[in-house]
Design an enzyme around this catalytic site. Structure first.
Site, mmCIF file in Angstrom:
data_model
loop_
_atom_site.group_PDB
_atom_site.id
_atom_site.type_symbol
_atom_site.label_atom_id
_atom_site.label_comp_id
_atom_site.label_asym_id
_atom_site.label_seq_id
_atom_site.Cartn_x
_atom_site.Cartn_y
_atom_site.Cartn_z
ATOM 1 N N HIS A 268 -71.207 14.883 -18.699
ATOM 2 C CA HIS A 268 -70.822 16.394 -18.722
ATOM 3 C C HIS A 268 -70.262 16.801 -19.984
ATOM 4 C CE1 HIS A 268 -67.154 14.703 -16.792
ATOM 5 N NE2 HIS A 268 -66.734 15.197 -18.017
HETATM 6 C C1 T46 Z 1 -63.937 13.855 -18.493
HETATM 7 C C2 T46 Z 1 -63.974 12.333 -18.211
HETATM 8 C C3 T46 Z 1 -63.518 11.629 -19.375
HETATM 9 C C4 T46 Z 1 -60.170 16.088 -9.724
HETATM 10 O O1 T46 Z 1 -59.755 16.802 -8.364
HETATM 11 N N1 T46 Z 1 -59.063 16.487 -10.511
HETATM 12 C C5 T46 Z 1 -59.045 16.040 -11.936
HETATM 13 O O2 T46 Z 1 -58.209 16.255 -12.611
HETATM 14 C C6 T46 Z 1 -60.233 15.339 -12.437
HETATM 15 C C7 T46 Z 1 -60.527 14.960 -13.836
HETATM 16 C C8 T46 Z 1 -61.246 15.002 -11.179
HETATM 17 N N2 T46 Z 1 -61.160 15.481 -10.122
HETATM 18 C C9 T46 Z 1 -62.131 15.255 -9.132
HETATM 19 C C10 T46 Z 1 -63.539 15.966 -9.522
HETATM 20 C C11 T46 Z 1 -64.602 14.892 -8.857
HETATM 21 O O3 T46 Z 1 -64.715 15.363 -7.092
HETATM 22 O O4 T46 Z 1 -62.486 14.078 -9.261
HETATM 23 C C12 T46 Z 1 -63.792 13.597 -8.917
HETATM 24 C C13 T46 Z 1 -64.373 12.819 -10.056
HETATM 25 O O5 T46 Z 1 -64.460 13.596 -11.303
HETATM 26 P P1 T46 Z 1 -65.523 13.416 -12.092
HETATM 27 O O6 T46 Z 1 -66.761 13.087 -11.575
HETATM 28 O O7 T46 Z 1 -65.558 14.469 -13.225
HETATM 29 O O8 T46 Z 1 -65.122 11.879 -13.108
HETATM 30 P P2 T46 Z 1 -65.599 11.565 -14.459
HETATM 31 O O9 T46 Z 1 -64.928 10.205 -14.564
HETATM 32 O O10 T46 Z 1 -67.051 11.562 -14.277
HETATM 33 O O11 T46 Z 1 -65.157 12.584 -15.594
HETATM 34 C C14 T46 Z 1 -63.649 12.531 -15.761
HETATM 35 C C15 T46 Z 1 -63.123 13.909 -15.932
HETATM 36 O O12 T46 Z 1 -63.381 14.918 -14.803
HETATM 37 C C16 T46 Z 1 -63.839 14.684 -17.170
HETATM 38 O O13 T46 Z 1 -63.164 16.071 -17.261
HETATM 39 O O14 T46 Z 1 -64.018 14.421 -19.593
HETATM 40 O O15 T46 Z 1 -63.308 11.880 -17.200
#
Ligand code: T46
Length: 137
Positions: A50
């Site tokens: 993303h």
């Molecule tokens: C990024 C990379 C480096 C939350 O509820 N609060 C938060 O602060 C974050 C970061 C995520 N979430 C929830 C959203 C999703 O349901 O946690 C779940 C997993 O998040 P995501 O799939 O976005 O995780 P990554 O590892 O793909 O991405 C993360 C960050 O979301 C993103 O901003 O830049 O790490």
């Protein structure tokens, strides 16, 4: 415009180990509104895929290593995070993918804003078209 860069943090070492401090707005170019960390990523698992419209972040690998693919709609880059004293700044409109997590790797992220799902662009096609409009401005 390619909004990534390395930030090196001071390490205070003595016989008890190492300490690094990061102050928002001083050691990194934004105030820290949120800290999150990622652990327990199994071998072969990839995360990210993303970009953000407004969020500024600094990524630090506190233990182990991982790789990050970065793309700004024009340039692609792959970097390794394996030094707790070295942070990767990732600005808005940069597509990121994290992969090759070593066993036990710990990824710490310092973010400029609270969590807001509306700030994410999770479709690569939408990213390409939105980023193109931004970069063509
Ligand atoms: C990024 C990379 C480096 C939350 O509820 N609060 C938060 O602060 C974050 C970061 C995520 N979430 C929830 C959203 C999703 O349901 O946690 C779940 C997993 O998040 P995501 O799939 O976005 O995780 P990554 O590892 O793909 O991405 C993360 C960050 O979301 C993103 O901003 O830049 O790490």
């Amino acid at each position: 415009m390619y909004q990534t860069g390395w930030m090196k943090f001071k390490v205070i070492s003595d016989s008890r180990g190492n300490l690094s401090a990061i102050e928002g707005g001083k050691d990194i170019p934004f105030s820290i509104k949120r800290v999150y960390y990622i652990t327990g990523v199994e071998s072969g698992v990839e995360r990210g895929f993303h970009a953000h419209r407004q969020l500024h972040q600094v990524l630090l690998c506190l233990h182990g290593s991982l790789k990050v693919r970065l793309f700004n709609g024009t340039q692609k880059e792959e970097v390794v995070l394996n030094d707790p004293a070295k942070g990767l700044y990732v600005g808005p409109w940069v597509w990121r993918e994290m992969y090759d997590f070593s066993p036990g790797a710990v990824l710490l992220v310092l973010a400029s804003a609270e969590y807001d799902e509306a700030d994410y662009i999770r479709s690569y096609e939408a990213y390409l078209s939105e980023a193109k409009a931004i970069f063509d401005e």
